[in-house]
Motif scaffolding. Sequence first.
Motif, PDB file in Angstrom:
ATOM      1  N   THR A   8       0.840  -1.315  -0.142  1.00 40.88           N
ATOM      2  CA  THR A   8      -0.080  -0.012  -0.149  1.00 40.88           C
ATOM      3  C   THR A   8       0.779   1.250   0.094  1.00 40.88           C
ATOM      4  O   THR A   8       0.630   2.051  -0.899  1.00 40.88           O
ATOM      5  CB  THR A   8      -1.109  -0.002   1.422  1.00 40.88           C
ATOM      6  OG1 THR A   8      -1.734  -0.926   1.245  1.00 40.88           O
ATOM      7  CG2 THR A   8      -1.678   1.380   1.382  1.00 40.88           C
ATOM      8  N   ALA A   9       1.943   1.427   0.829  1.00 38.61           N
ATOM      9  CA  ALA A   9       2.744   2.503   0.945  1.00 38.61           C
ATOM     10  C   ALA A   9       3.958   2.497   0.249  1.00 38.61           C
ATOM     11  O   ALA A   9       4.341   3.690   0.191  1.00 38.61           O
ATOM     12  CB  ALA A   9       2.920   2.735   2.596  1.00 38.61           C
ATOM     13  N   VAL A  10       4.703   1.631  -0.062  1.00 39.72           N
ATOM     14  CA  VAL A  10       5.756   1.580  -0.574  1.00 39.72           C
ATOM     15  C   VAL A  10       5.875   0.574  -2.095  1.00 39.72           C
ATOM     16  O   VAL A  10       6.211  -0.483  -2.069  1.00 39.72           O
ATOM     17  CB  VAL A  10       6.720   0.799   0.342  1.00 39.72           C
ATOM     18  CG1 VAL A  10       8.285   1.363  -0.340  1.00 39.72           C
ATOM     19  CG2 VAL A  10       6.724   1.507   1.800  1.00 39.72           C
ATOM     20  N   PRO A  11       5.053   1.059  -3.169  1.00 35.50           N
ATOM     21  CA  PRO A  11       4.839   0.390  -4.149  1.00 35.50           C
ATOM     22  C   PRO A  11       6.363   0.151  -5.089  1.00 35.50           C
ATOM     23  O   PRO A  11       6.218  -0.799  -5.892  1.00 35.50           O
ATOM     24  CB  PRO A  11       4.238   1.402  -5.216  1.00 35.50           C
ATOM     25  CG  PRO A  11       4.537   2.910  -4.543  1.00 35.50           C
ATOM     26  CD  PRO A  11       4.599   2.605  -3.051  1.00 35.50           C
ATOM     27  N   ASP A  12       7.498   0.642  -4.573  1.00 37.50           N
ATOM     28  CA  ASP A  12       8.391   0.150  -5.416  1.00 37.50           C
ATOM     29  C   ASP A  12       9.207  -0.845  -4.685  1.00 37.50           C
ATOM     30  O   ASP A  12      10.474  -1.056  -5.125  1.00 37.50           O
ATOM     31  CB  ASP A  12       9.479   1.484  -5.640  1.00 37.50           C
ATOM     32  CG  ASP A  12       9.837   2.155  -4.436  1.00 37.50           C
ATOM     33  OD1 ASP A  12       9.254   1.811  -3.311  1.00 37.50           O
ATOM     34  OD2 ASP A  12      11.026   3.033  -4.337  1.00 37.50           O
ATOM     35  N   VAL A  13       8.836  -1.620  -3.654  1.00 37.26           N
ATOM     36  CA  VAL A  13       9.250  -2.521  -2.938  1.00 37.26           C
ATOM     37  C   VAL A  13       8.629  -3.711  -3.479  1.00 37.26           C
ATOM     38  O   VAL A  13       7.312  -3.889  -3.546  1.00 37.26           O
ATOM     39  CB  VAL A  13       9.170  -2.525  -1.406  1.00 37.26           C
ATOM     40  CG1 VAL A  13       9.548  -3.722  -0.747  1.00 37.26           C
ATOM     41  CG2 VAL A  13      10.018  -1.505  -0.930  1.00 37.26           C
ATOM     42  N   GLU A  14       9.367  -4.726  -3.826  1.00 36.90           N
ATOM     43  CA  GLU A  14       8.850  -6.077  -4.549  1.00 36.90           C
ATOM     44  C   GLU A  14       9.520  -7.190  -3.473  1.00 36.90           C
ATOM     45  O   GLU A  14      10.594  -7.241  -3.198  1.00 36.90           O
ATOM     46  CB  GLU A  14       9.546  -6.190  -5.805  1.00 36.90           C
ATOM     47  CG  GLU A  14       9.194  -7.763  -6.323  1.00 36.90           C
ATOM     48  CD  GLU A  14       9.739  -8.130  -7.562  1.00 36.90           C
ATOM     49  OE1 GLU A  14       9.435  -8.975  -8.204  1.00 36.90           O
ATOM     50  OE2 GLU A  14      10.795  -7.502  -7.838  1.00 36.90           O
ATOM     51  N   VAL A  15       8.619  -7.596  -2.703  1.00 40.74           N
ATOM     52  CA  VAL A  15       8.824  -8.866  -1.633  1.00 40.74           C
ATOM     53  C   VAL A  15       9.011 -10.054  -2.568  1.00 40.74           C
ATOM     54  O   VAL A  15       7.920 -10.556  -2.982  1.00 40.74           O
ATOM     55  CB  VAL A  15       7.520  -9.158  -0.594  1.00 40.74           C
ATOM     56  CG1 VAL A  15       7.929 -10.157   0.220  1.00 40.74           C
ATOM     57  CG2 VAL A  15       7.466  -7.705   0.096  1.00 40.74           C
ATOM     58  N   VAL A  16      10.292 -10.445  -2.591  1.00 42.98           N
ATOM     59  CA  VAL A  16      10.635 -11.698  -3.661  1.00 42.98           C
ATOM     60  C   VAL A  16      10.619 -13.051  -2.729  1.00 42.98           C
ATOM     61  O   VAL A  16      10.538 -14.052  -3.227  1.00 42.98           O
ATOM     62  CB  VAL A  16      11.869 -11.487  -4.268  1.00 42.98           C
ATOM     63  CG1 VAL A  16      11.848 -10.263  -5.182  1.00 42.98           C
ATOM     64  CG2 VAL A  16      13.031 -11.258  -2.966  1.00 42.98           C
ATOM     65  N   ALA A  17      10.724 -12.806  -1.506  1.00 41.41           N
ATOM     66  CA  ALA A  17      10.735 -14.025  -0.440  1.00 41.41           C
ATOM     67  C   ALA A  17      10.392 -13.800   0.872  1.00 41.41           C
ATOM     68  O   ALA A  17      10.409 -12.443   1.305  1.00 41.41           O
ATOM     69  CB  ALA A  17      11.886 -14.908  -0.512  1.00 41.41           C
ATOM     70  N   GLU A  18      10.046 -14.773   1.701  1.00 40.47           N
ATOM     71  CA  GLU A  18       9.675 -14.618   3.235  1.00 40.47           C
ATOM     72  C   GLU A  18      10.262 -15.731   3.872  1.00 40.47           C
ATOM     73  O   GLU A  18      10.580 -17.005   3.248  1.00 40.47           O
ATOM     74  CB  GLU A  18       8.368 -14.891   3.379  1.00 40.47           C
ATOM     75  CG  GLU A  18       7.322 -13.594   3.065  1.00 40.47           C
ATOM     76  CD  GLU A  18       5.829 -13.527   3.525  1.00 40.47           C
ATOM     77  OE1 GLU A  18       5.520 -14.536   4.101  1.00 40.47           O
ATOM     78  OE2 GLU A  18       5.118 -12.986   2.688  1.00 40.47           O
TER      79      GLU A  18
END
Length: 249
Positions: A23-33
């Motif tokens: 929602t707040a940081v659209p240029d972050v891509e979560v590639v793994a957890e």
Amino acid sequence: MIRTIIVDDEKHCRDELRAILKTAVPDVEVVAEASGVEDAVNMIQRFHPELLFLDVSLSDGLGFDVLEKVNYRHFRVIFITAHDQYAIRAFRFNALDYILKPAAIDSVSEAMAKVRIQPLFSSGFEERFESLMNKNQHTRKKIALPAFEGITMVTISDIIRCSSDGSYTTFYTIKGHQIVVSHSIKEYDELLTPLNFFRVHQSHLVNLNYVTQFLKEDGGLLVMEDGSKIEVSRRRKEALIEVLLKTGS
């Protein structure tokens, strides 16, 4: 896009943080957890992230263990912590970034703003890693425990073990004192584990200096110098045995 990995042993915390980032940081891509130390190391080596959201206390160790074990270090770290006492002072001193649980949009956005001030591949970041990890190994002589009757100062080396009962934690000392505080054991896990304590069970944190014996009965029991027997959880038994063998070598 900033390739990002979230490391937290609580799924709902990972889900909340992922939703905030979307929602707040659209240029972050979560590639793994990842939920634990080894899982996190594997994910970092595989995906080579630029940013890591790293929980201080994991089910099988500390976030600092991840930083010690991983070979690839070209990323920035935003630590995640459940309390704002000793750990946060260290983070501020070392110019590292952090957010408090439960994560909020404002705190995540503020931490990201700090990250953006410096390049993700900051040239002195590894030195700050080392500085913070070394600081964690220094023995803090005393801890302030906010007990019911007031604040009690306890020498950390005198603490044999801690046990939890819901949101309360009881400290047992070598002098026979029992001190009850209205804070969860997870908070003290973050603080004491770098000082040779080990979370052997969801409800038990022990000082390894006072372990006299490990018994295989009932799935695993630790015998402490005060005669107490502490249950060891199945998922933490292997890691505990490894630590005890290293201590004895």
